[in-house]
Design an enzyme around this catalytic site. Structure first.
Site, short mmCIF file in Angstrom:
data_model
loop_
_atom_site.label_atom_id
_atom_site.label_comp_id
_atom_site.label_asym_id
_atom_site.label_seq_id
_atom_site.Cartn_x
_atom_site.Cartn_y
_atom_site.Cartn_z
N THR A 32 0.94 -1.18 -0.13
CA THR A 32 -0.11 -0.02 0.04
C THR A 32 0.78 1.26 0.16
OG1 THR A 32 -0.10 0.55 2.33
CG2 THR A 32 -1.51 -1.29 1.67
N ASP A 56 -4.62 5.40 2.53
CA ASP A 56 -4.36 6.00 3.66
C ASP A 56 -4.80 5.39 4.86
OD1 ASP A 56 -3.96 7.98 5.83
OD2 ASP A 56 -4.94 9.67 4.68
N ASN A 83 3.68 -0.82 8.67
CA ASN A 83 4.76 -0.11 8.43
C ASN A 83 4.58 1.39 8.24
OD1 ASN A 83 7.79 0.48 7.61
ND2 ASN A 83 6.94 1.26 5.87
N SER A 134 7.30 -0.52 15.46
CA SER A 134 7.17 0.35 16.37
C SER A 134 8.90 1.01 16.34
CB SER A 134 7.37 -0.23 17.67
OG SER A 134 7.17 0.48 18.87
N TYR A 148 5.50 11.66 19.19
CA TYR A 148 5.86 10.22 18.46
C TYR A 148 6.20 9.22 19.61
CZ TYR A 148 8.57 7.31 15.74
OH TYR A 148 9.09 6.34 15.12
N LYS A 152 4.37 5.43 19.89
CA LYS A 152 4.80 4.38 19.71
C LYS A 152 4.73 3.56 21.03
CE LYS A 152 6.27 4.38 15.48
NZ LYS A 152 5.59 3.38 14.68
N THR A 183 17.34 6.71 6.61
CA THR A 183 16.16 6.95 5.61
C THR A 183 15.56 8.53 5.90
OG1 THR A 183 14.43 6.46 7.47
CG2 THR A 183 15.15 4.47 6.46
#
Length: 272
Positions: A32, A56, A83, A134, A148, A152, A183
């Site tokens: 996705t 989404d 993810n 996570s 954030y 998590k 990343t």
């Protein structure tokens, strides 16, 4: 035997790297993305082995529809990898209401909807593996990432509970805890709150600890994820990278010492 894998957030970063690794070794993947253009190169290379789905994850109905499309297309779903998500950078005081709500919608509720959609399919099959991406920041925290961190931590509590609820159905749950990796999580994918100068010193202190060696190579995670997907008895938690586990051990040693120091107060509060 080839696995049927459903993975969210497959347009870039870990999701893209892992989706391609699965396809390369012969697995079939429902991937996705919010923008399907990003998946075109994989579609062209791997054809019917890839089912690209626009999604989404914050939409509950859309998440259920995507999971059901994957089941109809491939006949089963062996593994779900949640993810999709992003990082919100900002001190607690700096974070707006909308930023906080959006962070939880993506990182917590999106994961919840996809998980709920997959569970009836996996129960009917009698097997399945739900992998929740996570973070080490779901185990310990860093400043200026408070909401954030909280998202998590919510994923951790939800998923640890889920593991106890579904184990008798043949469904495994794993929390993957990456430390920092190179990343675009902290770049194009991130949201930054409007900064208050009073927290500049906190930010500077954090940045001073971010040496190049602290960040892992994203492509190096492939073997670990393939091993995790193939494992008959996968762990509840898997750390990725060299930094996360030592950091967690240090923080938990400090927590345990504090808890022990206050244990007499805690016992007295029991009342009998």
């Amino acid at each position: 035997m080839a696995k049927i894998i459903f993975i969210t957030g497959a347009s870039r970063g870990f999701g893209r790297i892992w989706a391609e690794a699965f396809l390369k070794r012969g697995d079939k993947v429902a991937a996705t993305a919010r923008n399907l253009e990003a998946l075109k190169p994989l579609s062209q290379q791997y054809g019917d082995a890839l089912l690209p789905l626009q999604l989404d994850v914050t939409g509950k109905k859309a998440s259920f529809e995507a999971i059901n499309k994957a089941k109809e297309y491939f006949g089963r779903i062996d593994v779900v990898i949640n993810n999709a998500g992003y990082g919100l950078f900002g001190a607690i005081e700096e974070t707006s209401e909308q930023e906080a709500r959006d962070q939880f919608e993506a990182n917590v509720f999106g994961l919840l909807w996809v998980t709920q959609a997959a569970l009836p399919i996996m129960r009917a099959q009698g097997h399945g593996h739900i992998i929740q991406i996570s973070s080490i920041l779901g185990v310990v925290t860093l400043p200026t990432l408070g909401v954030y961190n909280a998202s998590k931590f919510a994923v951790e509590g939800l998923s640890e509970t889920l593991a106890t609820e579904v184990k008798d159905f043949g469904i495994h749950v794993t929390l993957v805890e990456p430390n920092g990796f190179s990343t675009d999580w902290g770049g194009a994918s991130a949201i930054h709150s409007t900064q208050l100068p009073v927290y500049d010193g906190v930010r500077a202190a954090l940045q001073a600890t971010a040496t190049p060696d602290a960040f892992g190579v994203p492509e190096a995670t492939v073997d670990a994820i393939l091993k995790l997907v193939d494992e008959q008895q996968p762990p509840l938690r898997l750390f990725l990278g060299k930094v996360g586990l030592p950091f967690a051990k240090q923080q938990y040693a400090e927590r345990l010492a504090t808890w022990e120091a206050w244990s007499a107060v805690a016992d007295a509060a029991h009342g009998k």
